[in-house]
Design a protein around this motif. Structure first.
Motif, PDB file in Angstrom:
ATOM      1  N   ASN A  78      -2.298 -37.107  -8.097  1.00 59.30           N
ATOM      2  CA  ASN A  78      -1.492 -36.957  -6.948  1.00 59.30           C
ATOM      3  C   ASN A  78      -0.111 -36.929  -5.807  1.00 59.30           C
ATOM      4  O   ASN A  78      -0.007 -37.721  -5.191  1.00 59.30           O
ATOM      5  N   GLU A 126     -13.241 -37.890 -26.884  1.00 57.82           N
ATOM      6  CA  GLU A 126     -13.941 -39.109 -27.258  1.00 57.82           C
ATOM      7  C   GLU A 126     -16.081 -38.392 -27.559  1.00 57.82           C
ATOM      8  O   GLU A 126     -16.310 -39.448 -27.054  1.00 57.82           O
ATOM      9  N   GLU A 168      -9.593 -32.809 -10.688  1.00 51.47           N
ATOM     10  CA  GLU A 168      -9.193 -34.486 -10.882  1.00 51.47           C
ATOM     11  C   GLU A 168      -7.822 -34.860  -9.326  1.00 51.47           C
ATOM     12  O   GLU A 168      -7.274 -35.662 -10.001  1.00 51.47           O
ATOM     13  N   ILE A 216       1.318 -39.627  -9.476  1.00 52.13           N
ATOM     14  CA  ILE A 216       1.657 -40.922 -10.403  1.00 52.13           C
ATOM     15  C   ILE A 216       1.925 -39.551 -11.534  1.00 52.13           C
ATOM     16  O   ILE A 216       1.133 -38.703 -11.927  1.00 52.13           O
ATOM     17  N   GLY A 218      -5.394 -46.272 -27.143  1.00 47.59           N
ATOM     18  CA  GLY A 218      -6.131 -47.004 -26.376  1.00 47.59           C
ATOM     19  C   GLY A 218      -6.394 -46.666 -24.430  1.00 47.59           C
ATOM     20  O   GLY A 218      -6.531 -45.021 -24.448  1.00 47.59           O
ATOM     21  N   ASN A 219      -6.976 -46.951 -24.199  1.00 50.59           N
ATOM     22  CA  ASN A 219      -7.358 -46.696 -23.064  1.00 50.59           C
ATOM     23  C   ASN A 219      -7.041 -46.627 -21.421  1.00 50.59           C
ATOM     24  O   ASN A 219      -5.587 -47.487 -21.849  1.00 50.59           O
ATOM     25  N   GLY A 220      -6.675 -44.813 -21.393  1.00 50.09           N
ATOM     26  CA  GLY A 220      -5.314 -44.868 -20.158  1.00 50.09           C
ATOM     27  C   GLY A 220      -4.066 -44.613 -20.812  1.00 50.09           C
ATOM     28  O   GLY A 220      -2.993 -44.373 -20.059  1.00 50.09           O
ATOM     29  N   ALA A 221      -3.871 -44.305 -22.049  1.00 52.88           N
ATOM     30  CA  ALA A 221      -2.665 -43.621 -22.544  1.00 52.88           C
ATOM     31  C   ALA A 221      -2.429 -42.359 -22.227  1.00 52.88           C
ATOM     32  O   ALA A 221      -1.697 -42.256 -22.398  1.00 52.88           O
ATOM     33  N   LYS A 280      -5.041 -39.349 -23.105  1.00 53.38           N
ATOM     34  CA  LYS A 280      -5.842 -39.062 -23.657  1.00 53.38           C
ATOM     35  C   LYS A 280      -6.494 -37.905 -23.019  1.00 53.38           C
ATOM     36  O   LYS A 280      -6.182 -36.314 -23.426  1.00 53.38           O
ATOM     37  N   THR A 281      -7.789 -38.204 -22.318  1.00 49.44           N
ATOM     38  CA  THR A 281      -7.898 -37.348 -21.578  1.00 49.44           C
ATOM     39  C   THR A 281      -7.327 -36.244 -20.606  1.00 49.44           C
ATOM     40  O   THR A 281      -7.679 -35.123 -20.544  1.00 49.44           O
ATOM     41  N   THR A 282      -6.404 -36.405 -20.305  1.00 56.90           N
ATOM     42  CA  THR A 282      -5.417 -36.140 -18.963  1.00 56.90           C
ATOM     43  C   THR A 282      -4.840 -35.150 -20.280  1.00 56.90           C
ATOM     44  O   THR A 282      -4.699 -34.348 -19.860  1.00 56.90           O
ATOM     45  N   GLN A 304     -10.657 -43.324 -29.807  1.00 57.14           N
ATOM     46  CA  GLN A 304     -10.581 -44.808 -29.673  1.00 57.14           C
ATOM     47  C   GLN A 304     -10.810 -44.986 -30.522  1.00 57.14           C
ATOM     48  O   GLN A 304     -10.328 -45.735 -30.919  1.00 57.14           O
ATOM     49  N   VAL A 326       1.966 -39.214 -15.479  1.00 60.47           N
ATOM     50  CA  VAL A 326       1.049 -39.685 -15.858  1.00 60.47           C
ATOM     51  C   VAL A 326       0.774 -39.311 -17.500  1.00 60.47           C
ATOM     52  O   VAL A 326       0.974 -40.079 -18.625  1.00 60.47           O
TER      53      VAL A 326
HETATM   54  P1  ATP Z   1      -9.852 -42.915 -21.780  1.00 63.02           P
HETATM   55  O1  ATP Z   1      -9.912 -43.516 -22.650  1.00 63.02           O
HETATM   56  O2  ATP Z   1      -9.970 -44.432 -20.739  1.00 63.02           O
HETATM   57  O3  ATP Z   1     -10.079 -42.283 -21.246  1.00 63.02           O
HETATM   58  P2  ATP Z   1      -7.273 -42.126 -21.708  1.00 63.02           P
HETATM   59  O4  ATP Z   1      -6.367 -41.796 -22.823  1.00 63.02           O
HETATM   60  O5  ATP Z   1      -8.268 -40.890 -21.863  1.00 63.02           O
HETATM   61  O6  ATP Z   1      -8.196 -43.125 -22.020  1.00 63.02           O
HETATM   62  P3  ATP Z   1      -6.524 -41.027 -19.423  1.00 63.02           P
HETATM   63  O7  ATP Z   1      -7.728 -40.671 -18.852  1.00 63.02           O
HETATM   64  O8  ATP Z   1      -5.719 -39.465 -19.474  1.00 63.02           O
HETATM   65  O9  ATP Z   1      -6.017 -42.208 -20.595  1.00 63.02           O
HETATM   66  O10 ATP Z   1      -5.835 -41.502 -18.411  1.00 63.02           O
HETATM   67  C1  ATP Z   1      -3.954 -41.882 -18.481  1.00 63.02           C
HETATM   68  C2  ATP Z   1      -3.723 -42.410 -17.330  1.00 63.02           C
HETATM   69  O11 ATP Z   1      -4.106 -41.483 -15.665  1.00 63.02           O
HETATM   70  C3  ATP Z   1      -4.285 -43.246 -16.771  1.00 63.02           C
HETATM   71  O12 ATP Z   1      -3.310 -44.410 -16.284  1.00 63.02           O
HETATM   72  C4  ATP Z   1      -5.357 -43.466 -15.559  1.00 63.02           C
HETATM   73  O13 ATP Z   1      -5.907 -44.600 -14.913  1.00 63.02           O
HETATM   74  C5  ATP Z   1      -4.632 -42.267 -15.188  1.00 63.02           C
HETATM   75  N1  ATP Z   1      -5.636 -41.115 -14.198  1.00 63.02           N
HETATM   76  C6  ATP Z   1      -6.387 -40.622 -14.998  1.00 63.02           C
HETATM   77  N2  ATP Z   1      -7.060 -39.665 -14.124  1.00 63.02           N
HETATM   78  C7  ATP Z   1      -6.250 -39.988 -13.395  1.00 63.02           C
HETATM   79  C8  ATP Z   1      -6.550 -39.672 -11.311  1.00 63.02           C
HETATM   80  N3  ATP Z   1      -7.771 -37.894 -11.319  1.00 63.02           N
HETATM   81  N4  ATP Z   1      -6.020 -39.842 -10.247  1.00 63.02           N
HETATM   82  C9  ATP Z   1      -4.684 -40.496 -10.718  1.00 63.02           C
HETATM   83  N5  ATP Z   1      -4.834 -41.057 -11.695  1.00 63.02           N
HETATM   84  C10 ATP Z   1      -5.671 -40.815 -13.070  1.00 63.02           C
END
Ligand code: ATP
Length: 247
Positions: free
Chosen positions: A17, A171, A60, A20, A41-44, A46-48, A204, A22
């Motif tokens: 956006n 995951e 996204e 932010i 962990g959550n939000g680290a 990984k997915t990004t 995770q 990330v």
């Molecule tokens: P999870 O296991 O929960 O998927 P993750 O390690 O894969 O965790 P990400 O999904 O990559 O983490 O998220 C990393 C950060 O980016 C988090 O703080 C999340 O809130 C933020 N984030 C993810 N997608 C978006 C988006 N579309 N817009 C804004 N922020 C996002």
């Protein structure tokens, strides 16, 4: 850039956006034929990281604003997801993304959309059924009526239908009973050793991932904070204390 790595991510930043931040400079390398895990962990992030590689951030509202991504020494940041599939890079998304109204077999066939030759498609379908006998049994069932484990297998099977060289797997253990997690990881291991498929997976479930991976990167708040061979990470005191209870 080294061509011994199949994939190299060099110092990427990702912003969602427009504001932010990330990913704050993520670098990693995936050797040809390896299983590499991104842990944390959550939000680290990984997915990004996986989405940045497969160019799936746009939907996204995210973008790579710094750094580079190279596949076999070639920059790939500007390739579309389907151009990436043609080059052998396919992502299996978190949460199992099967088409609920299609049968298992129809779902698998959608994965072959980059292939032209019917014989190749038929051969790949037989290959998927050989690795996932459960999917063969359930081939005519609508995905909506199959179990979570079967849908995860279907999502991986669909990726295999495109004859990938690199699978980005998000995951794989999510929402699965421990015995099924083991079954899915065993199939990943078989595909790796028998087909030579390279895997970059986000998990995770640290202990399970380190059991099957060759190498791991641990992420926290958008950065890689530690990396090493799976063997070393599994014995590291900090990893044991902070990560091995998770997942
Ligand atoms: P999870 O296991 O929960 O998927 P993750 O390690 O894969 O965790 P990400 O999904 O990559 O983490 O998220 C990393 C950060 O980016 C988090 O703080 C999340 O809130 C933020 N984030 C993810 N997608 C978006 C988006 N579309 N817009 C804004 N922020 C996002």
């Amino acid at each position: 850039s080294s061509i011994s790595s199949m994939l190299e991510v060099n110092g990427i930043e990702v912003i969602y956006n427009h504001v932010i931040l990330v990913l704050k400079g993520v670098s990693l390398a995936v050797p040809q034929g390896a299983i590499v895990a991104i842990l944390g962990g959550n939000g680290a992030g990984k997915t990004t990281t996986l989405r940045a590689i497969s160019n799936l951030l746009k939907g996204e509202r995210g973008e790579v604003t710094k750094g580079s991504i190279e596949l076999r020494g070639e920059r790939i940041e500007n390739l579309t997801p389907s151009e990436l599939v043609k080059r052998g890079v396919v992502q299996v998304m978190e949460g199992r993304h099967c088409f609920a109204h299609l049968t298992i077999e129809e779902n698998l066939l959608t994965g072959a959309y980059t292939l032209r030759d019917r014989a190749d498609i038929a051969a790949n379908l037989e290959k998927v059924y050989a690795y996932f006998p459960r999917l063969k049994t359930r081939r005519a069932s609508q995905a909506a009526y199959t179990s979570g484990g079967e849908q995860q297998m279907c999502a991986i099977g669909r990726a295999i239908m495109s004859s990938p060289s690199l699978v980005l797997l998000d995951e794989p253990s999510m929402g699965l009973a421990p015995q099924l997690v083991e079954e899915v990881f065993n199939i990943v291991h078989d595909l790796n050793t028998k087909e030579g498929t390279t895997f970059l997976l986000a998990e995770q479930n640290t202990s399970m991932a380190l059991k099957y991976a060759d190498y791991g990167y641990i992420m926290e708040s958008g950065r890689i904070v530690m990396d090493g061979s799976a063997h070393d990470l599994a014995r590291n005191e900090d990893v044991k204390e902070f990560y091995l209870g998770m997942g």
